[in-house]
Design a protein around this motif. Structure first.
Motif, PDB file in Angstrom:
ATOM      1  N   GLY A 146     -12.270  -0.335  -0.990  1.00  0.00           N
ATOM      2  CA  GLY A 146     -11.634  -1.641  -0.827  1.00  0.00           C
ATOM      3  C   GLY A 146     -11.740  -2.116   0.604  1.00  0.00           C
ATOM      4  N   THR A 185     -10.196   0.878   2.682  1.00  0.00           N
ATOM      5  CA  THR A 185      -9.792   2.014   1.860  1.00  0.00           C
ATOM      6  C   THR A 185     -11.021   2.846   1.533  1.00  0.00           C
ATOM      7  OG1 THR A 185      -8.001   0.738   0.855  1.00  0.00           O
ATOM      8  CG2 THR A 185      -8.681   2.746  -0.283  1.00  0.00           C
ATOM      9  N   GLN A 200       0.828  -1.205   0.000  1.00  0.00           N
ATOM     10  CA  GLN A 200       0.000   0.000   0.000  1.00  0.00           C
ATOM     11  C   GLN A 200       0.863   1.256   0.000  1.00  0.00           C
ATOM     12  OE1 GLN A 200      -2.522   1.044   3.583  1.00  0.00           O
ATOM     13  NE2 GLN A 200      -4.113   0.220   2.277  1.00  0.00           N
TER      14      GLN A 200
END
Length: 206
Positions: A177, A189, A51
């Motif tokens: 997400g 997310t 990430q």
């Protein structure tokens, strides 16, 4: 224009203070420092690096900068974050620090925060903010955050600095997400989606 991405590690009751070490941040008499460590596993650690590796700049508040500057410049090279965090340009929002900063490659932001962030977005594609709770509160109030990477951990602490503290402005987010890791940690997310809309549940049955 670039994107500003905030990454935070949060308990179920919203506490984001001192996840990494017992003495990381004892402000307010906080005694739960290091709460994230027992819940971190290789799977979620790898996901955090994936990430983060898309960042091309890092923006930090003073306290988080000092914690990072005290560890990452001499951290073991085999830790994936070591190379990443020492390589990217780092910017620090602080009214008390002065240049030159100790961590080479770090620059102190000057002037108006909103204007400074706009300039960073013009210069970089993806700017990450990690921790830096006081700074994040200011960024949320200014409406300059584009994405939230929240790591939600299955515990409550009952005290400590919270991500969404008093003074948080109303805002809407879109879930982009969601991943559940083996230890029960949720990787969430969210992208910003304007302001909340309102209705009346009584109208739903008519």
């Amino acid at each position: 224009m670039g994107k500003l991405v905030v990454t935070e590690f949060v308990t179920l009751d919203g506490v984001a203070q001192a996840p990494g070490q017992p003495d990381e941040d004892r402000a307010g008499g906080f005694t739960h420092g290091g709460w994230q460590a027992p819940l971190l596993d290789h799977e979620s650690g790898d996901a955090m690096f994936e990430q983060a590796r898309g960042m091309d700049a890092l923006l930090l508040g003073r306290r988080t900068y000092e914690i990072f500057a005290g560890y990452w410049p001499t951290a073991p090279a085999e830790i994936p974050f070591t190379g990443l965090l020492n390589r990217v340009p780092r910017y620090v929002a602080s009214r008390t620090l002065h240049e030159p900063l100790d961590w080479a490659g770090s620059t102190l932001l000057g002037g108006d925060l909103e204007e400074s962030v706009a300039a960073l977005k013009d210069r970089h594609d993806t700017i990450h903010v990690i921790g830096s709770l006081d700074l994040v509160q200011s960024l949320l109030r200014l409406g300059v955050v584009d994405r939230l990477n929240l790591w939600l951990y299955p515990l409550t602490l009952g005290s400590g600095k919270r991500l969404f503290a008093q003074g948080t402005v109303p805002a809407a987010f879109r879930l982009a997400g969601a991943v559940t890791h083996a230890g029960g940690t949720l990787q969430l997310t969210y992208e910003t989606a304007g302001v909340p809309t309102y209705g009346n549940l009584a109208d739903q049955g008519s």
